[in-house]
Structures are given as C-alpha cells and as structure tokens.
Design a protein around this motif. Structure first.
Motif, short mmCIF file in Angstrom:
data_model
loop_
_atom_site.label_atom_id
_atom_site.label_comp_id
_atom_site.label_asym_id
_atom_site.label_seq_id
_atom_site.Cartn_x
_atom_site.Cartn_y
_atom_site.Cartn_z
N ARG A 155 10.91 32.25 36.02
CA ARG A 155 10.98 33.14 37.18
C ARG A 155 10.42 34.54 36.93
O ARG A 155 9.92 35.17 37.85
CB ARG A 155 12.45 33.29 37.65
CG ARG A 155 13.06 32.02 38.15
CD ARG A 155 12.27 31.46 39.33
NE ARG A 155 12.41 32.27 40.51
CZ ARG A 155 13.13 31.93 41.58
NH1 ARG A 155 13.74 30.76 41.61
NH2 ARG A 155 13.22 32.72 42.62
N HIS A 158 5.01 36.60 33.19
CA HIS A 158 3.68 36.31 33.73
C HIS A 158 3.32 34.84 33.51
O HIS A 158 2.79 34.19 34.41
CB HIS A 158 2.64 37.22 33.06
CG HIS A 158 2.64 38.61 33.62
ND1 HIS A 158 2.10 38.92 34.85
CD2 HIS A 158 3.13 39.77 33.14
CE1 HIS A 158 2.25 40.20 35.10
NE2 HIS A 158 2.88 40.74 34.06
N ILE A 159 3.60 34.35 32.30
CA ILE A 159 3.28 32.94 32.02
C ILE A 159 4.11 32.02 32.92
O ILE A 159 3.60 31.04 33.48
CB ILE A 159 3.57 32.61 30.54
CG1 ILE A 159 2.77 33.51 29.62
CG2 ILE A 159 3.32 31.12 30.26
CD1 ILE A 159 1.45 32.98 29.19
N ARG A 161 5.45 32.64 35.86
CA ARG A 161 4.94 32.67 37.24
C ARG A 161 3.64 31.90 37.35
O ARG A 161 3.39 31.20 38.33
CB ARG A 161 4.74 34.12 37.69
CG ARG A 161 5.98 34.72 38.35
CD ARG A 161 5.64 36.03 39.03
NE ARG A 161 5.32 37.03 38.03
CZ ARG A 161 6.16 37.97 37.61
NH1 ARG A 161 7.35 38.06 38.14
NH2 ARG A 161 5.80 38.81 36.68
N ALA A 162 2.81 32.01 36.31
CA ALA A 162 1.54 31.27 36.33
C ALA A 162 1.82 29.76 36.32
O ALA A 162 1.11 28.99 36.97
CB ALA A 162 0.69 31.66 35.13
N GLN A 164 4.43 28.27 37.69
CA GLN A 164 4.78 27.94 39.08
C GLN A 164 3.53 27.90 39.95
O GLN A 164 3.36 27.01 40.79
CB GLN A 164 5.72 28.98 39.67
CG GLN A 164 7.09 29.07 39.06
CD GLN A 164 7.89 30.15 39.78
OE1 GLN A 164 8.16 30.05 40.98
NE2 GLN A 164 8.24 31.20 39.08
N ALA A 165 2.66 28.89 39.75
CA ALA A 165 1.46 29.00 40.58
C ALA A 165 0.60 27.75 40.42
O ALA A 165 0.15 27.17 41.41
CB ALA A 165 0.67 30.25 40.19
N MET A 168 1.77 24.85 42.33
CA MET A 168 1.69 24.90 43.79
C MET A 168 0.25 24.93 44.31
O MET A 168 -0.02 24.39 45.39
CB MET A 168 2.43 26.12 44.31
CG MET A 168 3.92 26.03 44.10
SD MET A 168 4.76 27.47 44.75
CE MET A 168 6.23 27.44 43.73
N ASP A 169 -0.66 25.58 43.61
CA ASP A 169 -2.03 25.65 44.10
C ASP A 169 -2.97 25.98 42.95
O ASP A 169 -3.05 27.15 42.54
CB ASP A 169 -2.15 26.70 45.21
CG ASP A 169 -3.44 26.53 46.00
OD1 ASP A 169 -4.51 26.47 45.38
OD2 ASP A 169 -3.37 26.46 47.23
N ALA A 173 -4.38 29.65 41.72
CA ALA A 173 -4.09 30.16 40.38
C ALA A 173 -5.38 30.56 39.68
O ALA A 173 -5.47 31.64 39.08
CB ALA A 173 -3.35 29.10 39.56
N SER A 176 -6.86 33.76 40.63
CA SER A 176 -6.03 34.90 40.25
C SER A 176 -6.19 35.22 38.77
O SER A 176 -5.49 36.07 38.24
CB SER A 176 -4.56 34.60 40.54
OG SER A 176 -4.39 34.25 41.89
N VAL A 178 -5.72 32.96 36.32
CA VAL A 178 -4.92 32.05 35.50
C VAL A 178 -5.80 30.86 35.11
O VAL A 178 -6.48 30.30 35.97
CB VAL A 178 -3.70 31.54 36.29
CG1 VAL A 178 -2.95 30.48 35.51
CG2 VAL A 178 -2.79 32.71 36.67
N ILE A 183 -2.45 26.87 30.95
CA ILE A 183 -1.07 26.79 31.42
C ILE A 183 -0.53 25.37 31.23
O ILE A 183 0.61 25.18 30.80
CB ILE A 183 -0.99 27.21 32.90
CG1 ILE A 183 -1.32 28.70 33.04
CG2 ILE A 183 0.39 26.91 33.49
CD1 ILE A 183 -0.38 29.62 32.30
N ARG A 280 10.58 19.21 47.82
CA ARG A 280 9.78 19.87 48.85
C ARG A 280 8.73 18.92 49.36
O ARG A 280 8.42 17.93 48.72
CB ARG A 280 9.07 21.07 48.24
CG ARG A 280 10.03 22.11 47.84
CD ARG A 280 9.38 22.97 46.80
NE ARG A 280 10.23 24.11 46.58
CZ ARG A 280 10.11 24.93 45.55
NH1 ARG A 280 9.17 24.74 44.69
NH2 ARG A 280 10.91 25.94 45.42
#
Ligand SMILES: Nc1ncnc2c1ncn2[C@@H]1O[C@H](COP(=O)(O)OP(=O)(O)OP(=O)(O)O)[C@@H](O)[C@H]1O
Ligand SMILES: [Mg+2]
Lengths: 283, 234
Positions: A155, A158-159, A161-162, A164-165, A168-169, A173, A176, A178, A183, A280
C-alpha cells in the motif's frame, strides 16, 4: 468448543500466509503458479537441512528457506514464465511439471520417507480447556506479522504501488515509468520467499514429505478462487473459512476429511460465482 | 535542431503498417496538434514516441534518440503521456494513481504533487476516491496529473477532449494552456476536432491513414480549401 475456535484461528493465520504468495502472483502476473506448493516443500526441506542436519539456529534456517524460495521464484519467472509469455496454458502446464520435477529432486536428495521437524518453538500452552502448541502459535503470529508487513509494503511504497499498478493496467504502469517486467520479477521473488517461509511453518505443523506440496497448493487455489482476485481482505476471510471448515470437519467428523470440504468449496464457488466471493470485475 | 524531431517514422502492428514515413518537428515551448479522423494513426504516433510499438525511423528529444529505448527510459528522458483511454489504475485512489507517476521521479514527488493539485484543485478534494468511480473529466485530470508527476519536458495528450462536455473541454484546454504558458512545457496533442486543435496549437499536422498529409500554422492550413472541407466543416 474453545479448542475449535483457537485452533481454527491459528490454522487460518497459517493458511492466509500459505495463500498470499500465490494470490500475489495471480493478481499481478495473471498466472496460476501450480508450482507454488513446491516452494513450500523446498522451504520445509531447506529449513530441515540447515537446522536439523547442519544444526544452525532456527532463524537462520528460516532465512535460508526464504532465500532459496526467492531465488527459485526468480529463476522460474526468468526461465519459464517470461519465455512462454502470454501462453497461459503452456505456463500452467510447465509449472505443474516443475512441481513434479522438484518432488523427484527432493526424493533423490532426501529419500521419500517423511520427516518430522522439531517444533520451531517447543512447549504447550493451556487456556480454558484448550491446549495450544507454541509451535502453531508462533506460526500464526509470524503469519500475521508477515501479512501486515506485506500489506503495508504493497500500500505504501513505490514498489508496492507499482505492483498494484501492473496488476490493474500494464500500459498505464509502463507509461508511468514502471518496468512491468522488473515488477513481475520482484513479485515472483517475494512470492517464492513467502511460500518457502510458509512451508517451514506448514511442515512444522504437519510433516515433511515429497508429496507435501499438494495440500497447500489446494489451499492457495481455494483462497484465490473463492476470494477472487485483487482483494487482500477477501483472501484473509476465505483463509479463515477454510481453516475453520477444516478444524471443524476433522475434529467433529473424521480426520480423513481434511481437505475434502475445501475442494467442494472450490467447485461450488466455480459453479455459482466464478468471479469469487470478493473479486472485482475483470479489468 | 528542433526539440522533438520525428524523422521517417513508420510503425507496425505485426505486419500491418499503421504509420508511414512521418516527419514532424516540434520546437521547445510549443503546443502542436496532430489532427486526423478515426484510424488515422494518432494514437499509434504517440504510442510510438513512448516506445510502445515496433518502429522504423528515428525520434529524437533534445537531440537524443528515443528509438529502441524502453518506456521506462523514455519517461526518464522526460516524456509524459496521457493516453486516449487514460489507462488509470481503477481500484487505486487518485493519490495512489498520481504517486505511481512519481515512480521514476521520487525526489520531486512532493513538488510535482503540489503542482498537480494547484492545476486541478478538484483532484486534491478527491484524493482518496478510487478512479473507477470517477467521471470522464475527472479521469482526464488524473491522467494528465499522473503524466505531470513524471516531471516531463514533453507532454503527449491523446484526444484530450474526447467524450467530454463543452465546459469540461474548455477547462482541460485552459489547463493545457496554463501549463504551457507558466512552465514553458512543450505539448503535443491529437485531435479529431480541427477547430479545437486550432484554438490551442500553434502548428498543426494533418494525418490521413498513417501518412502526414499536410503541416503548417493554423493560418496556413485554415486557408486551404480542400482541407477546410474535410476538417473544419465549412
Ligand atoms: N493494437 C493494434 N493491433 C493492430 N492494429 C492496430 C492496433 N492499434 C491500432 N491499430 C490499427 O492502426 C491504425 C491506426 O490506429 P490508431 O488507433 O492509431 O488511430 P487513431 O487515429 O488514434 O484513431 P481514433 O481517433 O479512433 O483513436 C488503425 O488502422 C488501427 O486499426
Ligand atoms: Mg486514437
């Protein structure tokens, strides 16, 4: 009754730890890593070798298990998953083959008799009518500590969040800054380490044997399928459902039923709610 | 030497060629628009600058070639991208979406975040909202904000106003103008709406089925009769 509640809570904590590394790979890399159970087995055997054969302290054994698991996770990504990029069936079949190969390797090195691990922390604790081994208590507390640590990492860094990113997409990523490949590599490493450490606790709760990778794999698959992807809290809840189901069925009905209800639950959810209870929508 | 130089650029999806021999030069501090109909290759052009497609030809930023670099390296070279479908992270908050943009620019994250919130105060109010619950206009702001979090020297925006209400289009245009005016940021947008493009950009490039049809200033292109019929509706 209090025995069931306490044992159920403790076992569920362990199950959550078993499942989390598998869930991570599924959410981020979209791969069902069927070799995941083998990480647990490797963790258990590495721990056994370093503590009970070589006589190193327990903490060093756990650390070595984590390192081995991490390296195997990374190798697996580099050599198999990345090479077969995008071909899910090929990846999943080869991960299953890998698990069988690892099983053969374990038989070769350690022979196929099962082994009992010494408790990581010996002793028992009596509360009310219940007895709790320090071993499972340690396993449960360590599981919770690791899960909370992982949650905060995902949560707030930076790593994380990356990660999670990327789940999701991937394009979002990449633009951005990443690198999705890196990852994924990190995720496979973390997953391997988590699996191996979970394996140490799992083996100390059950026993070491070259076929021990199947049961935790089923638990992990169940948590992902029943919980649905992308929901850490959902995974925790499902780990508790499965943990309690197992304690209740084995203490009240028959010990042979271990795992049976878990599999029935998988099938039931697949039929009635393929997205999982907490999942989801697919992105 | 122009700031952004695109030279003989062709882009491919497998064997299919989506761009053919495109030349575009953009000066520092300019706003430039690439105008074209559906399927003309606008998104492909921006994706190509970002290292997301297979290309031939060269793309240089400040004299340094971007061709063959990874997207990550291109972001580090200073290219920010707000793509057509936003590609946001739907189950992450506005704040977390923006912070992913800071992945390669962590030291400037605080300053860039402040800058984004100044530009789009609405995002500051909604920083905890997950983006899948947001309106199209808000998503466009998050998308632009995330691109700005990378600390770009060049901002690419794919159809900034598509599907947005006139008032929101106006606001987004105003934000882009402000960015360009206040920080001198170089901006390349794509548009189907040539009139809108004209109101924002100093130079326009007309793209048709993957080829550059015409380039010029707004005045030059505005007086071309054939072009007027095709793109300006008069
Ligand atoms: N991923 C892809 N695979 C194959 N062909 C593609 C892909 N993306 C785009 N194309 C093709 O490349 C051409 C240019 O598409 P592109 O999306 O760049 O056009 P565009 O100008 O952005 O259109 P729009 O205004 O509809 O967004 C089209 O013919 C399209 O079918
Ligand atoms: Mg497009």
């Amino acid at each position: 009754m209090s025995q069931i509640i306490i044992q159920g809570l403790l076992l569920s904590g362990l199950y959550a730890l078993i499942a989390v590394g598998f869930t991570l790979i599924f959410s981020i890399g979209r791969v069902l890593n069927l070799a995941y159970g083998a990480y647990l087995m490797i963790g258990g055997y590495v721990y056994y070798h370093f503590t009970q054969v070589l006589g190193l302290p327990q903490i060093a054994g756990i650390l070595m298990a984590a390192i081995f698991g991490c390296v195997i996770g990374i190798l697996k990504y580099r050599l198999i998953v990345k090479t077969l990029k995008g071909d899910h069936v090929a990846v999943e079949i080869s991960t299953l083959i890998l698990a069988v190969v690892i099983q053969a390797g374990i038989v070769l090195v350690f022979n196929d008799s099962s082994k009992i691990l010494h408790p990581i922390v010996p002793g028992v604790w009596r509360i009310g009518g219940a007895t709790v081994t320090f071993n499972i208590l340690t396993a449960a507390l360590a599981s919770w500590a690791i899960l909370i640590g992982l949650y905060l990492f995902v949560r707030n860094t930076h790593i994380g969040r990356a990660m999670q990113a990327v789940s999701m997409d991937v394009k979002g990523a990449a633009i951005s800054g990443v690198d999705p490949d890196r990852i994924n590599l990190i995720t496979w490493g973390i997953s391997g380490a988590l699996g191996a450490v979970a394996g140490v606790f799992f083996a100390s709760y059950t026993q070491l044997s070259p076929s021990m990778w199947v049961a935790p794999l089923i638990i992990a698959v169940a948590v992902v399928i029943v919980g649905g992807i992308g929901s850490i809290i959902g995974s925790l809840i499902v780990a508790h459902i499965i943990g309690f189901m197992e304690i209740i069925s084995t203490t009240l009905i028959a010990a042979e039923l271990r795992g049976v209800f878990t599999m029935l639950l998988i099938i039931g959810v697949l039929v009635m709610r393929p997205r999982g209870l907490f999942g989801r929508e697919e992105l | 030497m122009a700031f952004l130089e695109i030279e003989g650029l062709s882009a491919y999806y497998g064997k299919a060629r989506a761009l053919h021999n495109v030349d575009i030069a953009v000066e520092k501090g300019e706003i430039v628009a690439v105008v074209g109909a559906n399927g003309a290759g606008k998104s492909t052009l921006l994706d190509s600058i970002m290292g997301l497609t297979a290309i031939k030809g060269d793309i240089r930023l400040g004299g340094e070639s971007l061709a063959g670099l990874s997207s990550r390296a291109i972001v580090e070279q200073g290219v920010g991208y707000a793509p057509e479908r936003f590609n946001l992270f739907p189950y992450m908050s506005v704040f977390d979406n923006l912070m992913v943009g800071a992945f390669t620019a962590r030291d400037e994250a605080d300053r860039n975040l402040q800058h984004v919130f100044d530009l789009f105060p609405r995002l500051a109010e909604r920083r905890s909202q997950e983006t899948y619950t947001q309106s199209g206009g808000e998503r466009q702001m998050v998308s632009l904000g995330r691109a700005l979090m990378t600390g770009p020297r060049l901002l690419l925006v794919d159809e900034p106003t598509i599907g947005l209400a006139p008032k929101v289009c106006h606001d987004i245009a105003e934000s882009l103008r402000r960015l360009n005016g206040e920080t001198g940021l170089t901006i390349v947008i794509t548009e189907q709406n040539a009139n809108f493009a004209m109101s924002l950009a100093s130079h326009l490039h007309i793209l048709e089925t993957g080829e550059l049809k015409m380039s010029g200033t707004a005045d030059e292109l505005g007086s071309d009769e054939e072009l007027n019929k095709a793109y300006f509706g008069h």
